[in-house]
Enzyme design. Structure first.
Site, PDB file in Angstrom:
ATOM      1  N   ASN A  10      45.246  45.882  41.107  1.00 60.30           N
ATOM      2  CA  ASN A  10      45.758  44.547  40.782  1.00 60.30           C
ATOM      3  C   ASN A  10      44.873  43.948  39.688  1.00 60.30           C
ATOM      4  O   ASN A  10      43.813  43.393  39.979  1.00 60.30           O
ATOM      5  CB  ASN A  10      45.744  43.657  42.024  1.00 60.30           C
ATOM      6  CG  ASN A  10      46.136  42.222  41.705  1.00 60.30           C
ATOM      7  OD1 ASN A  10      46.683  41.934  40.636  1.00 60.30           O
ATOM      8  ND2 ASN A  10      45.861  41.310  42.616  1.00 60.30           N
ATOM      9  N   PRO A  11      45.280  44.024  38.418  1.00 64.36           N
ATOM     10  CA  PRO A  11      44.411  43.560  37.332  1.00 64.36           C
ATOM     11  C   PRO A  11      44.194  42.055  37.327  1.00 64.36           C
ATOM     12  O   PRO A  11      43.258  41.566  36.700  1.00 64.36           O
ATOM     13  CB  PRO A  11      45.148  44.026  36.072  1.00 64.36           C
ATOM     14  CG  PRO A  11      46.580  44.111  36.482  1.00 64.36           C
ATOM     15  CD  PRO A  11      46.567  44.545  37.922  1.00 64.36           C
ATOM     16  N   GLY A  71      41.346  46.121  44.859  1.00 66.28           N
ATOM     17  CA  GLY A  71      41.526  44.674  44.795  1.00 66.28           C
ATOM     18  C   GLY A  71      41.070  44.040  46.093  1.00 66.28           C
ATOM     19  O   GLY A  71      40.211  44.574  46.796  1.00 66.28           O
ATOM     20  N   GLY A  72      41.679  42.911  46.423  1.00 69.05           N
ATOM     21  CA  GLY A  72      41.320  42.191  47.637  1.00 69.05           C
ATOM     22  C   GLY A  72      42.264  42.472  48.780  1.00 69.05           C
ATOM     23  O   GLY A  72      43.057  43.429  48.754  1.00 69.05           O
ATOM     24  N   ASP A  73      42.215  41.602  49.781  1.00 68.79           N
ATOM     25  CA  ASP A  73      43.051  41.776  50.964  1.00 68.79           C
ATOM     26  C   ASP A  73      44.535  41.671  50.635  1.00 68.79           C
ATOM     27  O   ASP A  73      45.364  42.291  51.299  1.00 68.79           O
ATOM     28  CB  ASP A  73      42.671  40.744  52.022  1.00 68.79           C
ATOM     29  CG  ASP A  73      41.278  40.985  52.597  1.00 68.79           C
ATOM     30  OD1 ASP A  73      40.950  42.160  52.870  1.00 68.79           O
ATOM     31  OD2 ASP A  73      40.525  40.015  52.773  1.00 68.79           O
ATOM     32  N   GLY A  74      44.884  40.896  49.618  1.00 68.33           N
ATOM     33  CA  GLY A  74      46.286  40.776  49.234  1.00 68.33           C
ATOM     34  C   GLY A  74      46.849  42.080  48.709  1.00 68.33           C
ATOM     35  O   GLY A  74      47.968  42.482  49.058  1.00 68.33           O
ATOM     36  N   GLY A 127      38.447  42.351  45.149  1.00 62.52           N
ATOM     37  CA  GLY A 127      39.204  41.111  45.007  1.00 62.52           C
ATOM     38  C   GLY A 127      38.435  39.896  45.466  1.00 62.52           C
ATOM     39  O   GLY A 127      37.225  39.932  45.709  1.00 62.52           O
ATOM     40  N   GLY A 134      38.930  38.156  48.364  1.00 62.93           N
ATOM     41  CA  GLY A 134      38.560  38.331  49.761  1.00 62.93           C
ATOM     42  C   GLY A 134      38.598  39.790  50.142  1.00 62.93           C
ATOM     43  O   GLY A 134      39.489  40.522  49.726  1.00 62.93           O
TER      44      GLY A 134
END
EC number: 2.7.-.-
Length: 364
Positions: free
Chosen positions: A59-60, A118-121, A156, A158
């Site tokens: 996820n950039p 990336g993060g949790d998303g 990310g 989170g």
């Protein structure tokens, strides 16, 4: 956007694994079939060439663009560490839900692992890509022994899911986990609304105040982990505790008065490090449900440290129980009680949450 590269040793990594991940097996050139259960059974699959086919979903836009910068720095390490053992595909997401589509396509094409960068998303979307219309996505050749693993490089805003495993936000360590190629089987949660709108989660799903705070926090991610504080403050404005109706494991309906928040944990942390479901173990075939009742704003101020260190279960008006499924309805039927999972807004009550034991294999 697709870039294929072949990507040897970088930094030794000997971190202790959580006890629920100890049953592991290294990926080799042999093929194994999985043997069920939610307790961490392990197995391995590689491509016919003897190289593992890895798909990195990046996820950039994550962390206000920081994910793209960190990923660019990490690529030389990936090539150096993994070159002898794997083929690497880099796929950049272009918007919401794109990671879901990328993951499904990669699994159908026979990828050995899909790694969320990336993060949790981003992780949340990749996990949802492992399923389609209520069933696991399968390799199109129909090869029964072929199974795609889930991986994570936390870059990310989170990285709460990683905390349960004791993983640091160190991409070097994440690359080393991938290089070791150990798989462990973990559970996944699934949420539905009257049998429809299935949605999967790997970390924590929640209802009411915490879900509303997460909804607002998503609008302030440019501020980093401070977004969770801002979201909580905004959610408190106009908040009212609500009476709810709850049914556990298909049993009798129970009334829970003045619910402030209800959290369903497959793992332990959410909200930037809050250990909300401290007894959750993502490989034991259960979900942990923690309910906060009749909390006022000052209760959170006074007990915030307990929420972060996981000692809040001893506080009055906090209850915890282990479940396989839980249905939650509001009594007033206002249609305004928020629901989220892994930080993603899903709408409003009613919802049913249940566990899928041993649904995914994770690179650990």
């Amino acid at each position: 956007m697709l870039r294929s590269t072949c990507c040897t040793p970088l930094c030794p990594f000997t971190a202790k694994q959580p006890s629920f991940l100890r049953k592991q097996q290294r990926i080799t050139s042999d093929r194994f079939t999985f043997r069920g259960g939610g307790g961490g059974d392990a197995a391995a699959v590689v491509s016919s060439s003897g190289l593992r086919d890895l798909v990195f979903v990046v996820n950039p836009q994550g962390a206000n663009g920081r994910t793209a910068k960190e990923w660019k720095k990490l690529l030389p390490h990936l090539r150096s560490r993994l070159g002898k053992d794997c083929n690497v595909s880099e796929l950049l997401t272009s918007g919401p839900s794109h990671a879901i589509d990328i993951t499904r396509e990669a699994i159908r094409d026979g990828a050995d692992a899909v790694i969320a960068v990336g993060g949790d998303g981003t992780l949340h979307e990749v996990v949802n890509g492992f399923f389609w219309e209520g069933k696991p996505v399968g390799y199109l050749s129909g090869e029964a022994s072929r199974s795609t693993a889930l991986g994570l490089i936390p870059l990310g805003t989170g990285s709460d899911f990683a905390r349960t495993f004791g993983w640091n936000n160190d991409p070097c360590e994440a690359v080393e986990r991938i290089a070791r190629g150990m798989r462990s089987r973990i559970d996944v949660g699934v949420i539905d609304k009257e049998g429809k709108d299935l949605h999967y989660f790997i970390n924590v799903a929640d209802v009411h105040l915490s879900a509303k705070a997460g909804f607002y926090a998503s609008k302030y991610k440019k501020f980093g982990n401070l977004c969770y504080v801002i979201g909580a403050l905004q959610a408190f404005m106009g908040h009212h505790n609500q009476d709810m109706r709850i049914r556990v494991n298909g049993g009798e309906w129970e009334i829970y008065p003045q619910v402030t928040a209800l959290c369903v944990g497959n793992a332990k942390y959410f909200g930037g490090g809050m250990k909300i479901t401290p007894n959750a173990i993502p490989g034991n075939g259960n979900l942990e449900v923690v309910v906060l009742q009749n909390f006022k704003w000052y209760d959170f101020v006074l007990k915030l440290h307990k929420l972060y260190n996981g000692t809040h279960l001893s506080v009055n008006n906090v209850t915890s129980r282990s479940v396989q499924s839980i249905e939650v309805e509001e009594i007033t039927d206002s249609g305004s009680i928020y629901v989220q999972s892994d930080g993603e807004h899903l709408g409003f009550l009613p919802r049913k949450f249940q566990v899928l034991p041993g649904a995914i294999d994770i690179i650990s």
